[in-house]
Motif scaffolding. Structure first.
Motif, mmCIF file in Angstrom:
data_model
loop_
_atom_site.group_PDB
_atom_site.id
_atom_site.type_symbol
_atom_site.label_atom_id
_atom_site.label_comp_id
_atom_site.label_asym_id
_atom_site.label_seq_id
_atom_site.Cartn_x
_atom_site.Cartn_y
_atom_site.Cartn_z
ATOM 1 N N SER A 95 0.841 -1.198 0.000
ATOM 2 C CA SER A 95 0.000 0.000 0.000
ATOM 3 C C SER A 95 0.871 1.241 0.000
ATOM 4 O O SER A 95 1.828 1.335 0.768
ATOM 5 C CB SER A 95 -0.897 0.010 1.241
ATOM 6 N N VAL A 102 -0.923 -0.976 8.898
ATOM 7 C CA VAL A 102 -0.988 -2.419 8.686
ATOM 8 C C VAL A 102 -2.216 -3.014 9.372
ATOM 9 O O VAL A 102 -2.900 -3.877 8.809
ATOM 10 C CB VAL A 102 0.304 -3.098 9.180
ATOM 11 N N ARG A 117 3.868 -1.544 3.734
ATOM 12 C CA ARG A 117 3.510 -0.137 3.545
ATOM 13 C C ARG A 117 4.664 0.586 2.874
ATOM 14 O O ARG A 117 5.829 0.374 3.219
ATOM 15 C CB ARG A 117 3.216 0.540 4.884
ATOM 16 N N GLU A 163 6.820 0.538 12.436
ATOM 17 C CA GLU A 163 5.787 1.201 11.640
ATOM 18 C C GLU A 163 5.428 2.572 12.196
ATOM 19 O O GLU A 163 4.993 3.459 11.446
ATOM 20 C CB GLU A 163 4.534 0.326 11.570
#
Length: 271
Positions: A95, A102, A117, A163
């Motif tokens: 994405s 996520v 990502r 993340e």
């Protein structure tokens, strides 16, 4: 139909990435299948020789991609993603939507889904982008290597293992080109103010930023050292830097701007 990659969305960023893959021969057109509801954008992708369809319903039943890339606007993700859950058993999902974490993607694709990502920026359109990726533990090393190789067609690729840093990435490199464009605007306007014709001021500003960035990238020197090399004691550059660096004016302003972007990214991720 065995394809390596299913590309969902052929807008500006999706098409730029697709064009880079084909031009660099990292993928041949037959290895990609693209989904794009907009007819004009669909026709543009088709001119690269890539098979295209208007929606997920039009994907041939025997399609078996290795990777599915979502290049759609963040607000479209919840509507677009579920149609591709059927590929979750074998494919990894990438994405490039800002603010879509996520966990949100796993809600749509399943907790076992392999998800990456990626935060690109607009210079990716000319192969000069900065792509930063985060992969969840379900992504195999082979897939990570394949995706990194693909993304390298659009510029530099870096990987983070936390993340939570993605909002900081967005604030620095994702939004960063806009900061630089505004600096070019400001430098050109300042040139006009001291008497330069508008076209000359614009050229000077753009080429100076381009040349300085290229030198910083290619020289191997630290930016601070390059600044010092340009700055003669009591000279013109020193006079200007006295304004920009006095009381850490520019440093503080940029830090505030980056923090504002980071905080907004965090807010969007919660909405």
């Amino acid at each position: 139909m065995s394809v390596k990659l299913l590309l969902v969305g052929c807008g500006n960023m999706g098409f730029a990435m697709l064009d880079g893959w084909v031009r660099s021969a990292k993928l041949v057109p037959g290895e990609v299948f693209a989904i794009e509801p907009n007819e004009a954008l669909r026709d543009r992708a088709a001119r690269l020789g890539v098979p295209v369809a208007a929606s997920a319903d039009d994907i041939p039943a025997d399609t078996d991609p290795t990777v599915v890339i979502f290049a759609v606007k963040p607000q479209m993700m919840r509507e677009a993603v579920p149609a591709y859950r059927r590929f979750a058993d074998k494919a990894a999902f990438v994405s490039i939507a800002a603010g879509t974490g996520v966990a949100a993607l796993q809600d749509l694709l399943g907790s076992d889904a392999a998800i990456i990502r990626c935060m690109p920026n607009t210079p990716a359109a000319i192969g000069k982008g900065m792509m930063v990726v985060y992969a969840n533990p379900n992504v195999s090393p082979e897939t990570r290597e394949f995706v990194t190789e693909l993304l390298s067609a659009s510029g530099e690729v870096a990987e983070i293992d936390d993340e939570r840093l993605m909002d900081a990435v967005t604030a620095v490199s994702g939004s960063g080109p806009a900061y630089v464009f505004h600096f070019i605007e400001c430098l050109a306007a300042a040139g006009e103010k001291v008497g330069l014709p508008a076209d000359v001021a614009k050229l000077l500003a753009m080429q100076t930023v381009y040349g300085a960035a290229s030198l910083a990238r290619e020289s191997g020197e630290e930016p601070g050292r390059l600044r010092e090399q340009v700055t003669s004691p009591n000279g013109t550059t020193a006079a200007a830097l006295g304004v920009l660096m006095g009381e850490d004016r520019l440093k503080s302003l940029v830090a505030d701007a980056v923090e504002a972007a980071r905080a907004r990214g965090e807010e969007l991720g919660k909405s």
